[in-house]
Design an enzyme around this catalytic site. Sequence first.
Site, PDB file in Angstrom:
ATOM      1  N   HIS A 130       1.118  -0.847  -2.756  1.00 25.80           N
ATOM      2  CA  HIS A 130       1.672  -0.269  -4.126  1.00 25.80           C
ATOM      3  C   HIS A 130       0.900   1.101  -4.357  1.00 25.80           C
ATOM      4  O   HIS A 130      -0.173   1.150  -4.520  1.00 25.80           O
ATOM      5  CB  HIS A 130       2.380  -1.081  -5.027  1.00 25.80           C
ATOM      6  CG  HIS A 130       1.119  -1.460  -6.142  1.00 25.80           C
ATOM      7  ND1 HIS A 130       1.021  -2.998  -6.554  1.00 25.80           N
ATOM      8  CD2 HIS A 130      -0.050  -0.866  -6.717  1.00 25.80           C
ATOM      9  CE1 HIS A 130       0.338  -2.942  -7.413  1.00 25.80           C
ATOM     10  NE2 HIS A 130      -0.522  -1.848  -7.434  1.00 25.80           N
ATOM     11  N   ASP A 160       2.011   4.810 -15.310  1.00 20.00           N
ATOM     12  CA  ASP A 160       2.679   3.602 -15.429  1.00 20.00           C
ATOM     13  C   ASP A 160       2.071   2.962 -16.730  1.00 20.00           C
ATOM     14  O   ASP A 160       1.252   3.363 -17.262  1.00 20.00           O
ATOM     15  CB  ASP A 160       2.363   2.835 -14.399  1.00 20.00           C
ATOM     16  CG  ASP A 160       1.114   2.622 -13.670  1.00 20.00           C
ATOM     17  OD1 ASP A 160       0.223   3.063 -14.281  1.00 20.00           O
ATOM     18  OD2 ASP A 160       1.077   2.289 -12.618  1.00 20.00           O
ATOM     19  N   GLU A 218       6.299  -1.149  -5.810  1.00 19.80           N
ATOM     20  CA  GLU A 218       6.035  -2.356  -4.958  1.00 19.80           C
ATOM     21  C   GLU A 218       6.864  -2.238  -3.662  1.00 19.80           C
ATOM     22  O   GLU A 218       7.764  -1.502  -3.616  1.00 19.80           O
ATOM     23  CB  GLU A 218       6.403  -3.653  -5.675  1.00 19.80           C
ATOM     24  CG  GLU A 218       5.742  -3.813  -7.107  1.00 19.80           C
ATOM     25  CD  GLU A 218       4.524  -4.536  -6.925  1.00 19.80           C
ATOM     26  OE1 GLU A 218       3.789  -3.990  -5.757  1.00 19.80           O
ATOM     27  OE2 GLU A 218       4.099  -5.230  -7.769  1.00 19.80           O
ATOM     28  N   ASN A 244      -1.440  -4.547  -1.844  1.00 17.67           N
ATOM     29  CA  ASN A 244       0.108  -4.371  -1.094  1.00 17.67           C
ATOM     30  C   ASN A 244       0.731  -2.966  -0.868  1.00 17.67           C
ATOM     31  O   ASN A 244       1.615  -2.890  -0.247  1.00 17.67           O
ATOM     32  CB  ASN A 244       1.202  -5.534  -1.802  1.00 17.67           C
ATOM     33  CG  ASN A 244       1.411  -4.843  -3.001  1.00 17.67           C
ATOM     34  OD1 ASN A 244       1.050  -3.718  -3.461  1.00 17.67           O
ATOM     35  ND2 ASN A 244       2.104  -5.387  -3.988  1.00 17.67           N
TER      36      ASN A 244
HETATM   37  C1  GLP Z   1      -2.617  -1.195 -10.861  1.00 16.79           C
HETATM   38  C2  GLP Z   1      -1.842   0.171 -11.010  1.00 16.79           C
HETATM   39  C3  GLP Z   1      -2.070   0.994  -9.893  1.00 16.79           C
HETATM   40  C4  GLP Z   1      -3.438   0.754  -9.082  1.00 16.79           C
HETATM   41  C5  GLP Z   1      -3.809  -0.526  -8.786  1.00 16.79           C
HETATM   42  C6  GLP Z   1      -4.992  -0.755  -8.193  1.00 16.79           C
HETATM   43  O1  GLP Z   1      -1.438  -1.937 -10.318  1.00 16.79           O
HETATM   44  N1  GLP Z   1      -0.599   0.230 -11.543  1.00 16.79           N
HETATM   45  O2  GLP Z   1      -1.873   2.289 -10.499  1.00 16.79           O
HETATM   46  O3  GLP Z   1      -3.822   1.762  -8.148  1.00 16.79           O
HETATM   47  O4  GLP Z   1      -3.512  -1.457  -9.970  1.00 16.79           O
HETATM   48  O5  GLP Z   1      -6.008  -1.110  -9.051  1.00 16.79           O
HETATM   49  P1  GLP Z   1      -7.588  -1.485  -8.784  1.00 16.79           P
HETATM   50  O6  GLP Z   1      -8.109   0.167  -8.509  1.00 16.79           O
HETATM   51  O7  GLP Z   1      -8.192  -2.228  -9.810  1.00 16.79           O
HETATM   52  O8  GLP Z   1      -7.769  -1.922  -7.468  1.00 16.79           O
END
Ligand code: GLP
Length: 240
Positions: free
Chosen positions: A137, A67, A142, A135
């Site tokens: 995702h 993404d 989402e 959440n």
């Molecule tokens: C973002 C990314 C996800 C990632 C998530 C969790 O929203 N788009 O791909 O898994 O963050 O991030 P973190 O690893 O910092 O908790």
Amino acid sequence: MQIIKVKNYQEMSDKAAKLLIEQVSLKPTSTVCFATGSTPIGMYKNLILASNNNQVDFSKMLTFNLDEYIGLAPEHSQSYQNFMHKQLFDQINVNSQNIHFPSGVGDITQNIENYNQVLENYSPLDFTILGIGTNGHIAFNEPGCDFESQTQLIDLTNETIQSNARFFDDINDVPKQAISMGIKSILNAKQIILLASGKAKAQAIYDAIKGPYTTKCPASALQVHGNVTFIIDEEAASLL
Ligand code: GLP
């Protein structure tokens, strides 16, 4: 679904890096989809170390990413493209021509089409790395998302904007939209690993593994994939 419970963040990072190194050693031309976020940074450090010690050769690997934020050019300090270069790509011998990214600037409809085409050309990807949002995702899919989706434009939820605000000077600077691989495109990979560390992820991990298969928890879509491994530390696994 395989669940590997490890003690802490370091063990999670070690295990994840080992699996990817095995994959690339067996097949140097592997197609690998990378994730951003703080979770995979330890894994990426291990990959850099292994590359520097000539334990693995990434020169033929093809990379993809899940993404990107809408409106952030690749040079922007918080763009995911910039993140990947800083945290991994600039420190291993990946060929810059083998790096593929969804673009969050310019004509987004065209960018979505282009990225779907790229993914189709290399379908199915060999190995995909995922984190998970609090959440539930995955990538930027989402709660309430469509499990049949391919690359698409996503409106970020307030929860996601708030949890990602830590990377920006001001919460108002966090983009409200992203371009993201959809659940269908993610599940198309031959092998998927999902990493999670810390108490904040415990509920999302419970919902993804033990909860119902429901769009309320996007990561529960992984329940129907034939080759997915959750690598989770004690805190993230604490509700299982
Ligand atoms: C973002 C990314 C996800 C990632 C998530 C969790 O929203 N788009 O791909 O898994 O963050 O991030 P973190 O690893 O910092 O908790």
